[in-house]
Design a protein around this motif. Structure first.
Motif, PDB file in Angstrom:
ATOM      1  N   PRO A  45       1.514 -12.057  -8.386  1.00 24.56           N
ATOM      2  CA  PRO A  45       2.369 -10.883  -8.196  1.00 24.56           C
ATOM      3  C   PRO A  45       1.648  -9.716  -7.550  1.00 24.56           C
ATOM      4  O   PRO A  45       2.231  -8.658  -7.328  1.00 24.56           O
ATOM      5  N   TYR A  46       0.379  -9.906  -7.192  1.00 29.16           N
ATOM      6  CA  TYR A  46      -0.431  -8.808  -6.665  1.00 29.16           C
ATOM      7  C   TYR A  46       0.067  -8.316  -5.306  1.00 29.16           C
ATOM      8  O   TYR A  46       0.037  -7.118  -5.035  1.00 29.16           O
ATOM      9  N   LYS A  47       0.499  -9.230  -4.465  1.00 31.37           N
ATOM     10  CA  LYS A  47       0.998  -8.837  -3.146  1.00 31.37           C
ATOM     11  C   LYS A  47       2.115  -7.808  -3.286  1.00 31.37           C
ATOM     12  O   LYS A  47       2.109  -6.776  -2.611  1.00 31.37           O
ATOM     13  N   SER A  48       3.053  -8.053  -4.173  1.00 35.86           N
ATOM     14  CA  SER A  48       4.185  -7.140  -4.355  1.00 35.86           C
ATOM     15  C   SER A  48       3.771  -5.836  -5.035  1.00 35.86           C
ATOM     16  O   SER A  48       4.261  -4.768  -4.688  1.00 35.86           O
ATOM     17  N   LYS A  49       2.866  -5.923  -5.992  1.00 38.18           N
ATOM     18  CA  LYS A  49       2.451  -4.720  -6.725  1.00 38.18           C
ATOM     19  C   LYS A  49       1.581  -3.803  -5.886  1.00 38.18           C
ATOM     20  O   LYS A  49       1.761  -2.589  -5.889  1.00 38.18           O
ATOM     21  N   ILE A  50       0.619  -4.360  -5.178  1.00 40.15           N
ATOM     22  CA  ILE A  50      -0.319  -3.547  -4.399  1.00 40.15           C
ATOM     23  C   ILE A  50       0.242  -3.243  -3.014  1.00 40.15           C
ATOM     24  O   ILE A  50       0.122  -2.118  -2.520  1.00 40.15           O
ATOM     25  N   GLY A  51       0.864  -4.232  -2.403  1.00 37.20           N
ATOM     26  CA  GLY A  51       1.335  -4.094  -1.022  1.00 37.20           C
ATOM     27  C   GLY A  51       2.322  -2.966  -0.798  1.00 37.20           C
ATOM     28  O   GLY A  51       2.371  -2.378   0.276  1.00 37.20           O
ATOM     29  N   ARG A  52       3.101  -2.608  -1.815  1.00 38.81           N
ATOM     30  CA  ARG A  52       4.088  -1.528  -1.636  1.00 38.81           C
ATOM     31  C   ARG A  52       3.422  -0.176  -1.397  1.00 38.81           C
ATOM     32  O   ARG A  52       4.053   0.747  -0.919  1.00 38.81           O
ATOM     33  N   GLN A  94      -9.156  -4.088 -17.087  1.00 40.41           N
ATOM     34  CA  GLN A  94      -8.392  -5.158 -17.735  1.00 40.41           C
ATOM     35  C   GLN A  94      -9.077  -6.518 -17.593  1.00 40.41           C
ATOM     36  O   GLN A  94      -8.536  -7.535 -18.026  1.00 40.41           O
ATOM     37  N   ASN A  95     -10.250  -6.550 -16.957  1.00 40.39           N
ATOM     38  CA  ASN A  95     -10.947  -7.810 -16.666  1.00 40.39           C
ATOM     39  C   ASN A  95     -10.082  -8.759 -15.844  1.00 40.39           C
ATOM     40  O   ASN A  95     -10.137  -9.977 -16.009  1.00 40.39           O
ATOM     41  N   ASP A  96      -9.274  -8.200 -14.957  1.00 37.83           N
ATOM     42  CA  ASP A  96      -8.403  -8.985 -14.069  1.00 37.83           C
ATOM     43  C   ASP A  96      -9.103  -9.086 -12.720  1.00 37.83           C
ATOM     44  O   ASP A  96      -8.905  -8.256 -11.832  1.00 37.83           O
ATOM     45  N   PHE A  97      -9.925 -10.117 -12.577  1.00 37.11           N
ATOM     46  CA  PHE A  97     -10.697 -10.281 -11.351  1.00 37.11           C
ATOM     47  C   PHE A  97      -9.809 -10.448 -10.131  1.00 37.11           C
ATOM     48  O   PHE A  97     -10.079  -9.878  -9.068  1.00 37.11           O
ATOM     49  N   VAL A  98      -8.740 -11.231 -10.250  1.00 35.45           N
ATOM     50  CA  VAL A  98      -7.873 -11.484  -9.096  1.00 35.45           C
ATOM     51  C   VAL A  98      -7.247 -10.167  -8.622  1.00 35.45           C
ATOM     52  O   VAL A  98      -7.238  -9.861  -7.426  1.00 35.45           O
ATOM     53  N   GLY A  99      -6.731  -9.366  -9.547  1.00 35.15           N
ATOM     54  CA  GLY A  99      -6.143  -8.083  -9.184  1.00 35.15           C
ATOM     55  C   GLY A  99      -7.162  -7.160  -8.534  1.00 35.15           C
ATOM     56  O   GLY A  99      -6.865  -6.480  -7.545  1.00 35.15           O
ATOM     57  N   ALA A 100      -8.374  -7.140  -9.065  1.00 37.50           N
ATOM     58  CA  ALA A 100      -9.429  -6.296  -8.494  1.00 37.50           C
ATOM     59  C   ALA A 100      -9.787  -6.771  -7.087  1.00 37.50           C
ATOM     60  O   ALA A 100      -9.923  -5.961  -6.165  1.00 37.50           O
ATOM     61  N   ASP A 101      -9.913  -8.087  -6.907  1.00 34.73           N
ATOM     62  CA  ASP A 101     -10.261  -8.608  -5.584  1.00 34.73           C
ATOM     63  C   ASP A 101      -9.136  -8.361  -4.586  1.00 34.73           C
ATOM     64  O   ASP A 101      -9.386  -8.005  -3.437  1.00 34.73           O
ATOM     65  N   MET A 102      -7.899  -8.520  -5.015  1.00 31.62           N
ATOM     66  CA  MET A 102      -6.768  -8.256  -4.119  1.00 31.62           C
ATOM     67  C   MET A 102      -6.713  -6.775  -3.738  1.00 31.62           C
ATOM     68  O   MET A 102      -6.465  -6.438  -2.576  1.00 31.62           O
ATOM     69  N   SER A 103      -6.957  -5.884  -4.695  1.00 32.71           N
ATOM     70  CA  SER A 103      -6.991  -4.443  -4.395  1.00 32.71           C
ATOM     71  C   SER A 103      -8.078  -4.149  -3.368  1.00 32.71           C
ATOM     72  O   SER A 103      -7.872  -3.387  -2.421  1.00 32.71           O
ATOM     73  N   ARG A 104      -9.235  -4.758  -3.583  1.00 31.50           N
ATOM     74  CA  ARG A 104     -10.344  -4.575  -2.637  1.00 31.50           C
ATOM     75  C   ARG A 104      -9.951  -5.025  -1.240  1.00 31.50           C
ATOM     76  O   ARG A 104     -10.242  -4.366  -0.248  1.00 31.50           O
ATOM     77  N   LYS A 105      -9.231  -6.156  -1.165  1.00 31.40           N
ATOM     78  CA  LYS A 105      -8.811  -6.664   0.136  1.00 31.40           C
ATOM     79  C   LYS A 105      -7.846  -5.704   0.827  1.00 31.40           C
ATOM     80  O   LYS A 105      -7.930  -5.489   2.033  1.00 31.40           O
ATOM     81  N   LEU A 116      -7.713  -2.460   0.391  1.00 28.90           N
ATOM     82  CA  LEU A 116      -8.513  -1.317   0.839  1.00 28.90           C
ATOM     83  C   LEU A 116      -9.272  -1.661   2.115  1.00 28.90           C
ATOM     84  O   LEU A 116      -9.341  -0.858   3.049  1.00 28.90           O
ATOM     85  N   GLN A 117      -9.815  -2.855   2.166  1.00 27.38           N
ATOM     86  CA  GLN A 117     -10.552  -3.286   3.346  1.00 27.38           C
ATOM     87  C   GLN A 117      -9.620  -3.399   4.547  1.00 27.38           C
ATOM     88  O   GLN A 117      -9.963  -3.006   5.652  1.00 27.38           O
ATOM     89  N   MET A 118      -8.421  -3.920   4.337  1.00 22.38           N
ATOM     90  CA  MET A 118      -7.453  -4.035   5.436  1.00 22.38           C
ATOM     91  C   MET A 118      -7.044  -2.662   5.955  1.00 22.38           C
ATOM     92  O   MET A 118      -6.797  -2.493   7.143  1.00 22.38           O
ATOM     93  N   GLY A 119      -6.947  -1.678   5.067  1.00 28.13           N
ATOM     94  CA  GLY A 119      -6.598  -0.335   5.504  1.00 28.13           C
ATOM     95  C   GLY A 119      -7.625   0.232   6.459  1.00 28.13           C
ATOM     96  O   GLY A 119      -7.329   1.084   7.283  1.00 28.13           O
ATOM     97  N   TYR A 120      -8.831  -0.282   6.369  1.00 34.64           N
ATOM     98  CA  TYR A 120      -9.906   0.150   7.253  1.00 34.64           C
ATOM     99  C   TYR A 120      -9.933  -0.671   8.543  1.00 34.64           C
ATOM    100  O   TYR A 120     -10.155  -0.138   9.620  1.00 34.64           O
ATOM    101  N   THR A 121      -9.685  -1.979   8.451  1.00 37.48           N
ATOM    102  CA  THR A 121      -9.853  -2.855   9.617  1.00 37.48           C
ATOM    103  C   THR A 121      -8.584  -3.106  10.414  1.00 37.48           C
ATOM    104  O   THR A 121      -8.629  -3.197  11.628  1.00 37.48           O
ATOM    105  N   VAL A 122      -7.439  -3.218   9.762  1.00 38.36           N
ATOM    106  CA  VAL A 122      -6.217  -3.627  10.450  1.00 38.36           C
ATOM    107  C   VAL A 122      -5.729  -2.638  11.495  1.00 38.36           C
ATOM    108  O   VAL A 122      -5.350  -3.055  12.588  1.00 38.36           O
ATOM    109  N   PRO A 123      -5.709  -1.318  11.249  1.00 34.77           N
ATOM    110  CA  PRO A 123      -5.201  -0.422  12.289  1.00 34.77           C
ATOM    111  C   PRO A 123      -5.898  -0.599  13.630  1.00 34.77           C
ATOM    112  O   PRO A 123      -5.265  -0.511  14.675  1.00 34.77           O
TER     113      PRO A 123
END
Length: 133
Positions: free
Chosen positions: A46-53, A80-91, A93-100
């Motif tokens: 569910p990370y795509k929907s939660k973070i992507g918005r 929360q020790n949610d590694f997947v959520g943390a890694d997705m958030s990091r991704k 943030l990284q896309m916000g820097y590289t994608v534009p």
């Protein structure tokens, strides 16, 4: 001079792609694969929907607000020790820097289908800016 590189989606092998659209990665974090750069970011629910918005970068102000919100989510996932959520958030943030900087510059296209999918030359956008004045 044009490159001979073709878009990766032409030979995409969905079966071997490690991220699957039908998986709930919150319930099944063991199925998550740490990938290079931003791979899987537009699939992992569910990370795509939660973070992507909150992922926006149209202006500097919007991008700053977006990055602060997503960084807050990153820190929350860490607590929360949610590694997947943390890694997705990091991704994100990284896309916000590289994608534009990677965005298409010629009418929304990066490759010329008529010329064997060779990359289009990158423009400065000056013509479009003058038309929109």
């Amino acid at each position: 001079m044009r490159s001979t590189r073709k878009p990766s989606y032409l030979n995409f092998d969905l079966e071997s792609y490690p991220w699957k659209a039908g998986v709930d990665y919150k319930k099944h974090p063991e199925q998550y694969r740490v990938g290079k750069v931003e791979q899987g970011v537009l699939i992992c629910e569910p990370y795509k929907s939660k973070i992507g918005r909150y992922w926006r970068f149209r202006t500097e102000v919007i991008a700053r607000e977006s990055s602060e919100r997503i960084f807050g989510m990153f820190k929350s996932y860490i607590r929360q020790n949610d590694f997947v959520g943390a890694d997705m958030s990091r991704k994100y943030l990284q896309m916000g820097y590289t994608v534009p900087g990677d965005m298409p510059t010629k009418g929304g296209k990066k490759f010329d289908r008529e010329a064997g999918y060779s990359p289009l030359e990158r423009g400065t956008g000056e013509e479009e800016k003058q038309l929109n004045k």
